[in-house]
Design a protein around this motif. Structure first.
Motif, PDB file in Angstrom:
ATOM      1  N   ASP A  36       6.732  19.404  62.743  1.00  0.00           N
ATOM      2  CA  ASP A  36       6.318  18.038  63.072  1.00  0.00           C
ATOM      3  C   ASP A  36       5.363  18.157  64.243  1.00  0.00           C
ATOM      4  O   ASP A  36       5.780  18.186  65.399  1.00  0.00           O
ATOM      5  N   ASP A  92      -3.638  17.743  63.883  1.00  0.00           N
ATOM      6  CA  ASP A  92      -3.964  17.976  62.484  1.00  0.00           C
ATOM      7  C   ASP A  92      -4.054  19.476  62.247  1.00  0.00           C
ATOM      8  O   ASP A  92      -4.476  20.235  63.130  1.00  0.00           O
ATOM      9  N   LEU A 113       5.683  18.407  51.733  1.00  0.00           N
ATOM     10  CA  LEU A 113       5.364  17.366  52.698  1.00  0.00           C
ATOM     11  C   LEU A 113       6.420  16.286  52.549  1.00  0.00           C
ATOM     12  O   LEU A 113       6.724  15.850  51.434  1.00  0.00           O
ATOM     13  N   GLU A 114       6.989  15.858  53.652  1.00  0.00           N
ATOM     14  CA  GLU A 114       8.081  14.891  53.595  1.00  0.00           C
ATOM     15  C   GLU A 114       7.667  13.594  52.894  1.00  0.00           C
ATOM     16  O   GLU A 114       8.470  12.963  52.210  1.00  0.00           O
ATOM     17  N   SER A 115       6.401  13.228  53.001  1.00  0.00           N
ATOM     18  CA  SER A 115       5.937  11.964  52.415  1.00  0.00           C
ATOM     19  C   SER A 115       5.697  12.043  50.907  1.00  0.00           C
ATOM     20  O   SER A 115       5.434  11.024  50.276  1.00  0.00           O
ATOM     21  N   GLN A 116       5.790  13.240  50.329  1.00  0.00           N
ATOM     22  CA  GLN A 116       5.528  13.393  48.899  1.00  0.00           C
ATOM     23  C   GLN A 116       6.796  13.822  48.166  1.00  0.00           C
ATOM     24  O   GLN A 116       7.573  14.625  48.678  1.00  0.00           O
ATOM     25  N   ILE A 130      -3.119  18.832  56.698  1.00  0.00           N
ATOM     26  CA  ILE A 130      -1.810  18.281  57.030  1.00  0.00           C
ATOM     27  C   ILE A 130      -2.006  17.426  58.287  1.00  0.00           C
ATOM     28  O   ILE A 130      -2.231  17.961  59.374  1.00  0.00           O
ATOM     29  N   GLU A 132       2.838  14.547  60.033  1.00  0.00           N
ATOM     30  CA  GLU A 132       3.311  14.737  58.653  1.00  0.00           C
ATOM     31  C   GLU A 132       4.310  15.883  58.660  1.00  0.00           C
ATOM     32  O   GLU A 132       3.940  17.045  58.797  1.00  0.00           O
ATOM     33  N   ARG A 133       5.587  15.533  58.555  1.00  0.00           N
ATOM     34  CA  ARG A 133       6.615  16.585  58.559  1.00  0.00           C
ATOM     35  C   ARG A 133       6.464  17.427  57.294  1.00  0.00           C
ATOM     36  O   ARG A 133       6.273  16.892  56.206  1.00  0.00           O
ATOM     37  N   HIS A 134       6.535  18.753  57.474  1.00  0.00           N
ATOM     38  CA  HIS A 134       6.311  19.656  56.349  1.00  0.00           C
ATOM     39  C   HIS A 134       7.053  20.968  56.578  1.00  0.00           C
ATOM     40  O   HIS A 134       7.429  21.295  57.706  1.00  0.00           O
TER      41      HIS A 134
END
Length: 114
Positions: free
Chosen positions: A48, A52, A66-69, A83, A87-89
């Protein structure tokens, strides 16, 4: 006097753990080579970041989440991805039988105005 260097020679052994090498570090920009071999992020761990990060896969393969996907992202040689900051990944997998080589460019979060 400047001299050329090669991203692939020498390539560090990453079989015991990922290797991170800064290639360039300037105010507001850092370029890093990451070498993985079968590594994944620890269970429950998420990156986190406050900046960028643009990644380019140069060798091997990787799977990012990716947490949002809802679906993971499979990366092959030549694939790149931005990323965004926040964007948590995490890395779900990298190639187990040879090196996965990443080029990562870290830049400050650019906030839109208007």
């Amino acid at each position: 006097m400047p001299f050329p260097r090669n991203l692939f020679r020498p390539l560090p052994d990453a079989s015991a753990g990922e290797r991170f090498d800064d290639l360039l570090s300037l105010p507001g920009c850092r370029v890093e080579r990451i070498v993985s071999q079968g590594q994944a992020s620890p269970s429950g761990f998420w990156y986190d970041q406050d900046w960028d990060e643009w990644v380019l896969l140069l060798a091997g393969s990787a799977v990012l989440r990716l947490e949002s996907q809802s679906q993971p992202i499979a990366l092959a040689v030549g694939d790149h991805l931005l990323i965004p900051a926040g964007e948590r990944h995490h890395v779900e997998a990298t190639a187990p039988h040879g090196p996965t080589v990443w080029l990562a460019v870290h830049v400050p979060l650019v906030k839109a105005t208007g």
